[in-house]
Design a protein around this motif. Structure first.
Motif, PDB file in Angstrom:
ATOM      1  N   UNK A   1     -26.699  19.629  22.675  1.00  0.00           N
ATOM      2  CA  UNK A   1     -25.354  19.957  22.211  1.00  0.00           C
ATOM      3  C   UNK A   1     -24.622  20.979  22.725  1.00  0.00           C
TER       4      UNK A   1
ATOM      5  N   UNK B   1     -18.946  15.859  11.478  1.00  0.00           N
ATOM      6  CA  UNK B   1     -19.796  15.353  12.608  1.00  0.00           C
ATOM      7  C   UNK B   1     -18.438  15.559  13.590  1.00  0.00           C
TER       8      UNK B   1
ATOM      9  N   UNK C   1     -26.150  13.848   5.899  1.00  0.00           N
ATOM     10  CA  UNK C   1     -25.697  15.379   6.423  1.00  0.00           C
ATOM     11  C   UNK C   1     -26.350  15.916   7.595  1.00  0.00           C
ATOM     12  N   UNK C   2     -27.260  16.269   7.495  1.00  0.00           N
ATOM     13  CA  UNK C   2     -28.445  16.677   9.172  1.00  0.00           C
ATOM     14  C   UNK C   2     -27.404  15.779  10.260  1.00  0.00           C
ATOM     15  N   UNK C   3     -27.644  14.483   9.952  1.00  0.00           N
ATOM     16  CA  UNK C   3     -26.791  13.433  11.639  1.00  0.00           C
ATOM     17  C   UNK C   3     -25.545  13.556  11.620  1.00  0.00           C
ATOM     18  N   UNK C   4     -24.635  14.079  10.803  1.00  0.00           N
ATOM     19  CA  UNK C   4     -23.520  14.234  10.423  1.00  0.00           C
ATOM     20  C   UNK C   4     -22.980  15.779  11.443  1.00  0.00           C
ATOM     21  N   UNK C   5     -23.612  17.312  10.957  1.00  0.00           N
ATOM     22  CA  UNK C   5     -23.946  17.161  11.440  1.00  0.00           C
ATOM     23  C   UNK C   5     -24.315  18.063  12.913  1.00  0.00           C
ATOM     24  N   UNK C   6     -24.821  17.239  13.556  1.00  0.00           N
ATOM     25  CA  UNK C   6     -25.005  17.132  14.821  1.00  0.00           C
ATOM     26  C   UNK C   6     -24.189  15.902  15.700  1.00  0.00           C
ATOM     27  N   UNK C   7     -22.574  15.542  15.009  1.00  0.00           N
ATOM     28  CA  UNK C   7     -22.275  15.318  15.881  1.00  0.00           C
ATOM     29  C   UNK C   7     -21.853  13.652  15.803  1.00  0.00           C
ATOM     30  N   UNK C   8     -22.868  12.661  14.771  1.00  0.00           N
ATOM     31  CA  UNK C   8     -22.943  11.186  14.334  1.00  0.00           C
ATOM     32  C   UNK C   8     -21.843  11.658  13.433  1.00  0.00           C
ATOM     33  N   UNK C   9     -21.101  10.000  13.469  1.00  0.00           N
ATOM     34  CA  UNK C   9     -20.049  10.215  12.381  1.00  0.00           C
ATOM     35  C   UNK C   9     -20.672   8.897  10.960  1.00  0.00           C
ATOM     36  N   UNK C  10     -19.669   9.396  10.703  1.00  0.00           N
ATOM     37  CA  UNK C  10     -20.358   8.750   9.362  1.00  0.00           C
ATOM     38  C   UNK C  10     -21.536   7.013   9.203  1.00  0.00           C
TER      39      UNK C  10
ATOM     40  N   UNK D   1     -18.539  19.636  14.963  1.00  0.00           N
ATOM     41  CA  UNK D   1     -20.755  19.646  15.615  1.00  0.00           C
ATOM     42  C   UNK D   1     -19.761  19.133  17.048  1.00  0.00           C
ATOM     43  N   UNK D   2     -19.054  18.222  17.120  1.00  0.00           N
ATOM     44  CA  UNK D   2     -18.072  17.625  18.458  1.00  0.00           C
ATOM     45  C   UNK D   2     -17.055  18.810  18.776  1.00  0.00           C
TER      46      UNK D   2
ATOM     47  N   UNK E   1     -21.746  10.857  21.410  1.00  0.00           N
ATOM     48  CA  UNK E   1     -21.053  10.872  20.534  1.00  0.00           C
ATOM     49  C   UNK E   1     -19.986  12.519  20.721  1.00  0.00           C
ATOM     50  N   UNK E   2     -21.198  13.249  20.756  1.00  0.00           N
ATOM     51  CA  UNK E   2     -19.705  14.299  21.140  1.00  0.00           C
ATOM     52  C   UNK E   2     -19.146  14.897  22.472  1.00  0.00           C
TER      53      UNK E   2
ATOM     54  N   UNK F   1     -30.726  24.349  11.051  1.00  0.00           N
ATOM     55  CA  UNK F   1     -31.023  24.037   9.645  1.00  0.00           C
ATOM     56  C   UNK F   1     -32.171  24.618   9.164  1.00  0.00           C
TER      57      UNK F   1
END
Lengths: 421, 251
Positions: free
Chosen positions: B162, B73, A372-381, B76-77, B105-106, B84
């Motif tokens: 970001x 994600x 979740x932490x990684x995804x919350x930064x915009x990184x896809x699953x 975020x984008x 990715x963003x 957190x």
């Protein structure tokens, strides 16, 4: 102790396929006959139904067909300049091999080498007995004292199944003189889509202050069924590094056994298995500390997807004489799918009282909070998952010194984990 | 920018948000305060898309989109950033590699070219100054072995990298000494502008001396029960939360 022995059709075929000879081969054959192949109650093969797999996939009454392989270029490890020794369907193929004898001696295994058959104990394991009775070829490597072999030796174990199933029995022996060093890389490949069974035993003697590295790459996309045993004896101040990368194969059983028979020894056993499909990979390791002041360190990690199975069994013996031993072992696994399984078992037997030993095994899923932490930064699953798994695997990969071999392993791991960052 | 209407959310069988309403416009800073267990962190988690929380009723509109329909994600984008409360330690993932992947990715989602290594490092150096974070920290695995203060600074560093439109700071001040708090708050303040909004979730008024809010809301039992300006925060600090509870009980 007596047991009622039942000779199965498989065992009869196997026994008939091995020509009775005198000496060690004949002794081993009679042991095989007595032991029979491991059944489902065998403690050592509890999670690895090798006998059933062989019954189902092979006919040991048939012989290997010939191979017309002309080149092994597609199986070469990019960027690794090596002495290349090629086995096809169990036979050593001189024409496909490229090596010189400037700083080492390479000869076909004769079975009369000093120490032959003394490390891989055929009396307790039917698969070892089978190899000892049935081996048809192999390589004997000898390195003289004070010699650093500049190029690694790559052993290609190729099955050409395009004309039928293959069974191969290979027997190697390595002798490193005092203060010498050698790197061996083993690689399995299959041509064709029929099944192949390899039974490969390597015995190694590492004299005082010598260093042996063995890398084993098991990324055979063919129908590979494999039993391998590597048994290494180490004299004082010697070093041994073993690295096993398992990515593919139908059923892979690796027995790795290190005998630390001197002071000041350092041994590393590292393994990484990243499995998918219906691959079963079983690593059985034994570290036998016989003398004081030696260190062993073992790290095996697994990522298991689909219906794949991982098995790890790590034995550590610390004999009464082996005071001041440091022996560490760790096995960590991540299961990706609901159907993936792993069976892991550490076994420590310690008779000395002044030692530092530890072991640990964990099995879990990917850390969801981290995902979740990684995804919350915009990184896809998909990328997040690959990052996590690559980081997990990286701890083992980092045990290899940088160079073309590490790059190659890295590329295989990255491809498997869909790394795109 | 953000419009939350009648939001209800639960985790497992615990209903935590019970009809929360909140309107946030660009450039505004909103502080959400409230006693422990009032639903502050749940609100932050629901906005960022944490899967364990189930939204049972209500809507969240963000820049004209249904925020609840988006994967974490995607949020975020679109410019939503959650700092957190407990940043996760991820051994083996280098902070720099992680940040580069996230930034690119963003950027890709925003139709921008990915940054090459040189421009990325340039951007990173610039943002590092903002939160006084040291390069050596970023060379390490993500948050691994970081102190509490270092983790929180790393959050604000990521936020700076970001460039979100809506930042949610979930108890970013908890556990920080005054120096660390000042650094973190300075970092946040430098990122404030008329196009960006910030939601500061906090238990303590102290942070709000440094990040001065336009609005202060009190969350209690999953609802906003009182809204005001920064003076409300001072009142809460002086009187505690009991009077709020009493007021709600009376109503």
């Amino acid at each position: 102790m007596s047991a009622v022995l039942e000779t199965t059709p498989l065992l009869s075929d196997i026994l008939a396929s091995v020509k009775p000879e005198a000496g060690l081969k004949a002794d081993a054959l009679s042991v095989l006959e007595q032991l029979g192949l491991p059944g489902n109650k065998s403690e050592e093969y509890k999670f690895t139904p090798i006998t059933r797999s062989l019954e189902k996939n092979f006919n040991f009454a048939t012989k290997n067909s010939a191979s017309e392989l002309k080149s092994i270029e597609s199986f070469a490890i990019p960027g690794v300049d090596a002495h290349t020794l090629v086995f096809v369907n169990g036979g050593f193929v001189e024409e496909l091999s490229r090596y010189n004898q400037t700083d080492l001696k390479i000869t076909p295994t004769s079975g009369t080498e000093n120490g032959f058959g003394t490390l891989a104990d055929f009396k307790s394991d039917a698969l070892v007995a089978w190899n000892t009775a049935a081996w048809t070829s192999g390589i004997s490597i000898e390195v003289k004292a004070n010699t650093t072999v500049s190029k690694p030796v790559v052993l290609h174990y190729i099955h050409d199944t395009s004309k039928g199933e293959v069974k191969s029995f290979t027997r190697n022996i390595i002798r490193l003189g005092k203060s010498s060093s050698l790197t061996v890389i083993e690689k399995q490949d299959t041509i064709g889509d029929q099944a192949g069974f390899s039974n490969i035993i390597t015995e190694g003697f590492v004299e005082e202050n010598a260093a042996l590295n063995i890398f084993s790459l098991q990324a055979d996309k063919g129908k590979r069924f494999h039993f391998g045993q590597t048994s290494i004896w180490q004299a004082r101040d010697s070093r041994m590094n073993s690295f096993t990368l398992t990515l593919d194969g139908k059923l892979i059983r690796n027995n790795l056994q290190l005998i630390l028979d001197g002071e000041g020894i350092e041994s590393h056993m590292d393994g990484l298995y990243i499995l998918q499909g219906d691959t079963l990979a079983d690593n059985h390791t034994v570290v036998d500390h016989r003398k004081p002041n030696a260190n062993s360190n073992e790290l095996y990690k697994g990522v298991i997807d689909d219906n794949a199975k991982g098995v790890f069994n790590g034995k550590i013996y610390v004999r009464p004489d082996a005071q001041k031993t440091n022996a560490f072992q760790s096995n960590r696994n991540i299961l990706i799918s609901d159907k993936a399984t792993v069976n892991t078992k550490p076994q420590l037997e310690i008779w000395a009282d002044d030692v530092k030993c530890s072991h640990g095994c964990t099995t879990g899923q990917l850390d969801e909070e981290a995902m979740f932490y990684l995804q919350a930064r915009g990184i896809d699953k998909v990328t997040a998952r690959a990052m996590m798994l690559y980081a997990f695997a990286g701890e083992v990969l980092d045990k290899i010194n940088s160079g073309p071999l590490k790059n190659y392993f890295d590329s295989l791991i990255s491809e498997r984990l869909h790394k795109n960052f | 920018m953000l419009s939350i209407k009648n939001l209800h959310a639960k985790i497992e069988d615990n209903q935590i948000l019970n009809g929360l309403n909140l309107e946030v416009k660009p450039g505004e800073v909103h502080a959400i305060m409230g006693p422990n267990g009032s639903g502050k962190s749940t609100l932050a988690s629901v906005l960022a898309g944490r899967e364990e929380f189930e939204v049972t009723d209500g809507t969240v509109e963000y820049l004209g989109k249904d925020l609840l329909e988006l994967a974490p994600e995607e949020r975020a984008r679109e410019g939503v950033f959650l700092a957190f409360q407990y940043p996760v330690e991820i051994p083996g993932v280098s902070t720099i590699n992680f940040m580069k992947t996230a930034v690119n990715q963003v950027r890709e989602a925003r139709g921008q070219q990915p940054l090459d290594a040189v421009s990325f490092l340039g951007l990173m150096k610039e943002k590092m100054k903002l939160v006084e974070i040291d390069q050596s920290l970023l060379n390490r695995s993500l948050n691994e072995g970081f102190s509490g203060g270092e983790k929180k600074r790393n959050e604000i560093f990521q936020m700076a990298m970001l460039e979100p439109k809506l930042a949610i700071l979930d108890e970013t001040d908890s556990g920080l000494d005054i120096d660390a708090l000042r650094i973190v708050a300075n970092g946040v303040n430098k990122l404030r502008d008329k196009n960006k909004a910030i939601i500061v979730v906090t238990h303590y008024q102290r942070l709000l001396e440094y990040i001065v809010p336009d609005f202060v809301h009190v969350l209690y039992k999953g609802k906003i029960v009182k809204s005001g300006t920064k003076e409300l925060a001072l009142e809460l600090e002086a009187k505690g939360y009991d009077w709020i509870k009493d007021e709600v009980a009376v109503v």
